[in-house]
Design a protein around this motif. Structure first.
Motif, mmCIF file in Angstrom:
data_model
loop_
_atom_site.group_PDB
_atom_site.id
_atom_site.type_symbol
_atom_site.label_atom_id
_atom_site.label_comp_id
_atom_site.label_asym_id
_atom_site.label_seq_id
_atom_site.Cartn_x
_atom_site.Cartn_y
_atom_site.Cartn_z
ATOM 1 N N ASP A 169 0.839 -1.199 0.000
ATOM 2 C CA ASP A 169 0.000 0.000 0.000
ATOM 3 C C ASP A 169 0.870 1.243 0.000
ATOM 4 O OD1 ASP A 169 -2.513 -1.326 2.256
ATOM 5 O OD2 ASP A 169 -2.298 -1.446 0.098
ATOM 6 N N THR A 170 0.732 2.054 -1.038
ATOM 7 C CA THR A 170 1.531 3.262 -1.157
ATOM 8 C C THR A 170 0.979 4.330 -0.226
ATOM 9 O OG1 THR A 170 1.924 2.724 -3.461
ATOM 10 C CG2 THR A 170 2.415 4.958 -2.759
ATOM 11 N N ALA A 171 1.850 4.943 0.605
ATOM 12 C CA ALA A 171 1.395 5.906 1.588
ATOM 13 C C ALA A 171 1.007 7.230 0.928
ATOM 14 C CB ALA A 171 2.482 6.119 2.625
ATOM 15 N N VAL A 172 1.900 7.738 0.062
ATOM 16 C CA VAL A 172 1.635 8.961 -0.677
ATOM 17 C C VAL A 172 1.755 8.609 -2.156
ATOM 18 C CG1 VAL A 172 2.299 11.348 -1.090
ATOM 19 C CG2 VAL A 172 2.616 10.341 1.189
ATOM 20 N N SER A 173 0.668 8.737 -2.862
ATOM 21 C CA SER A 173 0.684 8.370 -4.277
ATOM 22 C C SER A 173 0.314 9.566 -5.124
ATOM 23 C CB SER A 173 -0.267 7.208 -4.551
ATOM 24 O OG SER A 173 -1.587 7.564 -4.181
ATOM 25 N N GLN A 174 1.035 9.749 -6.204
ATOM 26 C CA GLN A 174 0.760 10.857 -7.103
ATOM 27 C C GLN A 174 0.729 10.345 -8.531
ATOM 28 O OE1 GLN A 174 4.815 12.899 -5.742
ATOM 29 N NE2 GLN A 174 4.147 13.765 -7.689
ATOM 30 N N THR A 175 -0.131 10.950 -9.320
ATOM 31 C CA THR A 175 -0.280 10.579 -10.728
ATOM 32 C C THR A 175 -0.418 11.823 -11.574
ATOM 33 O OG1 THR A 175 -2.683 10.364 -10.431
ATOM 34 C CG2 THR A 175 -1.368 8.351 -10.235
ATOM 35 N N PRO A 176 0.121 11.782 -12.812
ATOM 36 C CA PRO A 176 0.860 10.659 -13.399
ATOM 37 C C PRO A 176 2.319 10.643 -12.964
ATOM 38 C CG PRO A 176 0.723 12.455 -14.965
ATOM 39 C CD PRO A 176 -0.042 12.905 -13.760
ATOM 40 N N LYS A 177 3.038 9.607 -13.295
ATOM 41 C CA LYS A 177 4.455 9.498 -13.021
ATOM 42 C C LYS A 177 5.248 10.369 -13.994
ATOM 43 C CE LYS A 177 8.314 7.453 -11.452
ATOM 44 N NZ LYS A 177 8.842 7.728 -10.090
ATOM 45 N N TYR A 178 4.810 10.365 -15.240
ATOM 46 C CA TYR A 178 5.450 11.176 -16.275
ATOM 47 C C TYR A 178 4.374 11.999 -16.982
ATOM 48 C CZ TYR A 178 9.233 7.814 -15.657
ATOM 49 O OH TYR A 178 10.220 7.018 -15.116
ATOM 50 N N LEU A 179 4.736 13.221 -17.345
ATOM 51 C CA LEU A 179 3.806 14.109 -18.015
ATOM 52 C C LEU A 179 4.584 14.909 -19.042
ATOM 53 C CD1 LEU A 179 0.930 15.193 -18.169
ATOM 54 C CD2 LEU A 179 1.432 16.656 -16.209
ATOM 55 N N VAL A 180 4.296 14.679 -20.309
ATOM 56 C CA VAL A 180 4.950 15.398 -21.395
ATOM 57 C C VAL A 180 3.884 16.202 -22.118
ATOM 58 C CG1 VAL A 180 6.344 15.220 -23.484
ATOM 59 C CG2 VAL A 180 6.613 13.529 -21.649
ATOM 60 N N THR A 181 4.122 17.498 -22.273
ATOM 61 C CA THR A 181 3.090 18.350 -22.835
ATOM 62 C C THR A 181 3.714 19.529 -23.573
ATOM 63 O OG1 THR A 181 1.036 19.531 -22.301
ATOM 64 C CG2 THR A 181 2.887 19.790 -20.773
ATOM 65 N N GLN A 182 2.903 20.219 -24.324
ATOM 66 C CA GLN A 182 3.359 21.372 -25.094
ATOM 67 C C GLN A 182 3.222 22.649 -24.269
ATOM 68 O OE1 GLN A 182 4.555 21.341 -28.295
ATOM 69 N NE2 GLN A 182 4.386 19.108 -28.439
ATOM 70 N N MET A 183 4.040 23.606 -24.595
ATOM 71 C CA MET A 183 3.924 24.927 -23.983
ATOM 72 C C MET A 183 2.526 25.475 -24.179
ATOM 73 S SD MET A 183 7.146 27.516 -24.520
ATOM 74 C CE MET A 183 6.821 27.583 -26.231
#
Lengths: 114, 112
Positions: free
Chosen positions: A1-15
């Motif tokens: 069980d992950t105590a602190v979880s954040q999503t997404p792991k990777y985020l690639v986006t345009q300006m």
């Protein structure tokens, strides 16, 4: 069980795009944070919320807006993304107050703005 | 091997040797200090902490020393192992504050 979880792991986006990063903690902590880590590994606090209320807001552009629907969640929304926003963003939580300072970090979201 | 966290960000040690990672903190009003380990692709993980009313605290293979006179903090790792390779951060908290301020970090590389 992950105590602190954040999503997404990777985020690639345009300006210019708008994006959000979500964070949840199952530790029952009262305080949550967002930290930014730059390419030189320097960790700097951005925001802190205690029981859904903003308590720390460092010098961060208005394009960054945290939202805490409940004390277990602290999301980060970023408008009009810029190249300089590229970094790793870490969510963290702590029991809160001035005597329970140990932070528990999520695994980070690597944001790349092209 | 030794390093000064803010001036020598890289430390290489032989497996089995002891490591010492140093950190100079800035504020004499800080009352709590903590060391974190960050492995590649992961978030910082708690190693050990110490309050300003203590000079030394020991954990499993790790010891933190606090010298308030010169505002210096060190992390000693005994019998360093390859799994200890990571970036190590010291952080301080001001008395009455709610958040941690992190130092620059030191990259520890363990040579097998």
């Amino acid at each position: 069980d992950t105590a602190v979880s954040q999503t997404p792991k990777y985020l690639v986006t345009q300006m210019g795009n708008d994006k959000s990063i979500k964070c949840e903690q199952n530790l029952g902590h009262d305080t949550m944070y967002w930290y930014k880590q730059d390419s030189k590994k320097f960790l700097k606090i951005m925001f802190s919320y205690n029981n859904k209320e903003l308590i720390i807001n460092e010098t961060v552009p208005n394009r960054f807006s945290p939202k805490s629907p409940d004390k277990a969640h602290l999301n980060l929304h970023i408008n009009s993304l810029e190249l300089g926003d590229s970094a790793v963003y870490f969510c963290a939580s702590s029991e809160g107050g001035t005597t329970n300072e140990k932070l528990f970090f999520g695994s980070g979201t690597q944001l790349s703005v092209l | 091997g030794e390093s000064v966290g803010l001036h020598l960000p890289t430390l290489s040690v032989q497996e089995g040797d002891n490591s010492i990672i140093n950190c100079a903190y800035s504020n004499s009003a800080s009352d709590y200090f903590i060391w974190y380990k960050q492995e590649s692709g992961k978030g910082p993980q708690f190693i050990i902490d110490i309050r300003s009313n203590m000079d030394k605290r020991q954990g499993q293979r790790v010891t933190v020393l606090l010298n308030k006179t010169v505002k210096h903090l060190s992390l000693q790792i005994a019998a360093t192992q390859p799994g200890d390779s990571a970036v190590y951060f010291c952080a301080e908290k001001l008395r009455g504050a709610n958040n941690l301020f992190f130092g620059t970090g030191t990259r520890l590389t363990v040579i097998p």
